[in-house]
Design a protein around this motif. Sequence first.
Motif, PDB file in Angstrom:
ATOM      1  N   ALA A  28     -18.242   6.179  32.170  1.00 57.35           N
ATOM      2  CA  ALA A  28     -16.955   6.189  32.325  1.00 57.35           C
ATOM      3  C   ALA A  28     -16.606   4.978  32.591  1.00 57.35           C
ATOM      4  N   ASP A  29     -17.717   4.106  32.749  1.00 56.94           N
ATOM      5  CA  ASP A  29     -16.937   2.697  33.629  1.00 56.94           C
ATOM      6  C   ASP A  29     -16.631   2.094  32.087  1.00 56.94           C
ATOM      7  N   LEU A  30     -16.732   2.395  31.118  1.00 55.97           N
ATOM      8  CA  LEU A  30     -16.676   1.419  29.850  1.00 55.97           C
ATOM      9  C   LEU A  30     -15.007   2.457  29.180  1.00 55.97           C
ATOM     10  N   VAL A  31     -14.862   3.484  29.636  1.00 55.62           N
ATOM     11  CA  VAL A  31     -13.636   4.764  28.753  1.00 55.62           C
ATOM     12  C   VAL A  31     -12.772   4.208  29.077  1.00 55.62           C
ATOM     13  N   GLN A  32     -11.704   3.677  28.657  1.00 58.50           N
ATOM     14  CA  GLN A  32     -10.728   3.662  28.050  1.00 58.50           C
ATOM     15  C   GLN A  32     -10.210   5.089  27.955  1.00 58.50           C
ATOM     16  N   ASP A  33      -9.565   6.330  28.801  1.00 53.66           N
ATOM     17  CA  ASP A  33      -8.994   7.720  28.346  1.00 53.66           C
ATOM     18  C   ASP A  33      -8.027   7.358  26.844  1.00 53.66           C
ATOM     19  N   GLY A  34      -8.589   7.744  26.333  1.00 52.92           N
ATOM     20  CA  GLY A  34      -7.184   7.691  25.429  1.00 52.92           C
ATOM     21  C   GLY A  34      -7.525   7.315  24.686  1.00 52.92           C
ATOM     22  N   VAL A  35      -7.859   6.025  24.288  1.00 54.21           N
ATOM     23  CA  VAL A  35      -8.181   4.625  23.484  1.00 54.21           C
ATOM     24  C   VAL A  35      -9.111   4.688  23.094  1.00 54.21           C
ATOM     25  N   ASN A  36     -10.393   4.798  24.259  1.00 54.85           N
ATOM     26  CA  ASN A  36     -12.107   4.334  23.018  1.00 54.85           C
ATOM     27  C   ASN A  36     -12.740   5.109  23.101  1.00 54.85           C
ATOM     28  N   GLY A  37     -12.232   6.303  23.873  1.00 51.12           N
ATOM     29  CA  GLY A  37     -13.076   7.666  24.051  1.00 51.12           C
ATOM     30  C   GLY A  37     -12.143   8.628  24.771  1.00 51.12           C
ATOM     31  N   PHE A  38     -12.823   9.594  25.940  1.00 51.08           N
ATOM     32  CA  PHE A  38     -12.097  10.381  26.804  1.00 51.08           C
ATOM     33  C   PHE A  38     -13.259  10.661  27.941  1.00 51.08           C
ATOM     34  N   ILE A  39     -12.697  11.060  29.076  1.00 49.99           N
ATOM     35  CA  ILE A  39     -13.375  11.525  29.781  1.00 49.99           C
ATOM     36  C   ILE A  39     -13.170  12.399  31.007  1.00 49.99           C
ATOM     37  N   VAL A  40     -13.858  13.688  30.549  1.00 49.02           N
ATOM     38  CA  VAL A  40     -13.827  15.191  30.626  1.00 49.02           C
ATOM     39  C   VAL A  40     -14.153  15.488  32.066  1.00 49.02           C
ATOM     40  N   PRO A  41     -14.007  16.009  33.170  1.00 44.06           N
ATOM     41  CA  PRO A  41     -14.552  16.884  34.148  1.00 44.06           C
ATOM     42  C   PRO A  41     -16.213  17.825  33.240  1.00 44.06           C
ATOM     43  N   PRO A  42     -17.158  17.660  33.891  1.00 46.15           N
ATOM     44  CA  PRO A  42     -18.589  17.748  34.384  1.00 46.15           C
ATOM     45  C   PRO A  42     -18.125  19.509  33.898  1.00 46.15           C
ATOM     46  N   ARG A  43     -18.929  20.238  32.948  1.00 44.16           N
ATOM     47  CA  ARG A  43     -19.177  21.573  33.012  1.00 44.16           C
ATOM     48  C   ARG A  43     -17.608  22.226  32.683  1.00 44.16           C
ATOM     49  N   ASP A  44     -17.191  21.538  31.336  1.00 45.33           N
ATOM     50  CA  ASP A  44     -16.004  21.919  31.210  1.00 45.33           C
ATOM     51  C   ASP A  44     -15.519  22.122  29.563  1.00 45.33           C
TER      52      ASP A  44
END
Length: 399
Positions: A331-347
């Motif tokens: 997630a350090d490398l991910v810009q949410d909505g730009v090169n990927g998405f970060i979601v909550p765990p277990r969601d």
Amino acid sequence: MTVNISPSKLAKVSLTCNTNLGIGGQGVCLANAAAGLSKIADLTVFCAEMETFETNFPVYPVGYSRWSKRLLATPLLRRRNDLAVLLSDLYFDQQVSKKLQSQPCDLIMGVAGQTNLGFKTAKAKGAIAWLYCLNNYLPFMQKQIQQEMQFLADSTVATMNPMMLQRFSEECEQAELIVVLSNVAKQTFIDAGVPAEKITVINPFINTERFYPAPKNDSIFRPLYIGTIEPRKGVQYLIPAFIQAKIPNSELLLIGGTSTRILRLFVEKTLNQNSNIKQEFWNFSEQEPVQVFSRCSVLVLPSVEDGFGLVALEAMACGLPVIVTSHCGAADLVQDGVNGFIVPPRDEIAIAEKLDFLAANESIRQEMGKVARATALVYTEELYKQQLQQIFINQGLLN
């Protein structure tokens, strides 16, 4: 950034990791560190095994514990994976410690859980100790695994032996510095009470000439998971998320085997009931990974705990956007909505929503993949070496 380095004050550096140099996630991280350290000081690497390739530093493969192998080969004892890992790491640590008794060492950088005795031996001779933690804070990792044991009702889920956690605690106390792979991992140490100034982050790198974009030859929307299907990796949340999304002309591709009986049965049932979920087995040390990545639309790494998740960086280098959780170091490398998405765990709902969005917006998905590739190109071997040199400077070990 260019760092002008004068000769190191450290004559001898020992790097230790109970794995095969250059193979698998741990092995690649070991090779990363070796590449950087070999440019700074006189490096010696201790590992379990190594591939037959040339290095510009000595490598001592100490082999694997025969007792650990015997335990895993005994049907009634296979469930004690925690004991097998402990025996393997103890054997490795003991062999390294014996070597260090006669091996000059000014700094030892050892992987967490595998270097307690090595630290004691090296420090008794005046060496500095750095703990190289490839996971999150281990008791945090243990807590996440235990939660999955309850979710899966699986008594065979691999946990960490109490002696392993005790060894880790002693390593943290002995270490002058703790090196982690991500800010996500660093935060788990801080939350446990470890002083922030004792922890430093250095993200790994990959070979972007081996991992590169290639044309996709069909119109199927194909999410991809690569790795062992084990509880902490969260595939048990990805599969229902994919099914819930009900995306037309789609296929979920799982690359890797299962680690427990419950998950094996879960995957077998899933494959029998869903023709658009596939499982394949690849050996990426012998086969070209681009052959898999080029067939896919997005990589999903739904880990409930992951110190980094190197496959996410590999997918980004291949031009795929990624979906990772906030407990995943990538997630350090991910810009949410730009090169990927970060979601909550277990969601499961969040994963399903992101899959649905990417499937419905091909042009956005392709643009995100281009940005993902550009992101991966930033994390080069040269940058890694510069960051490692800066750590040495900050620690007062280089002029």
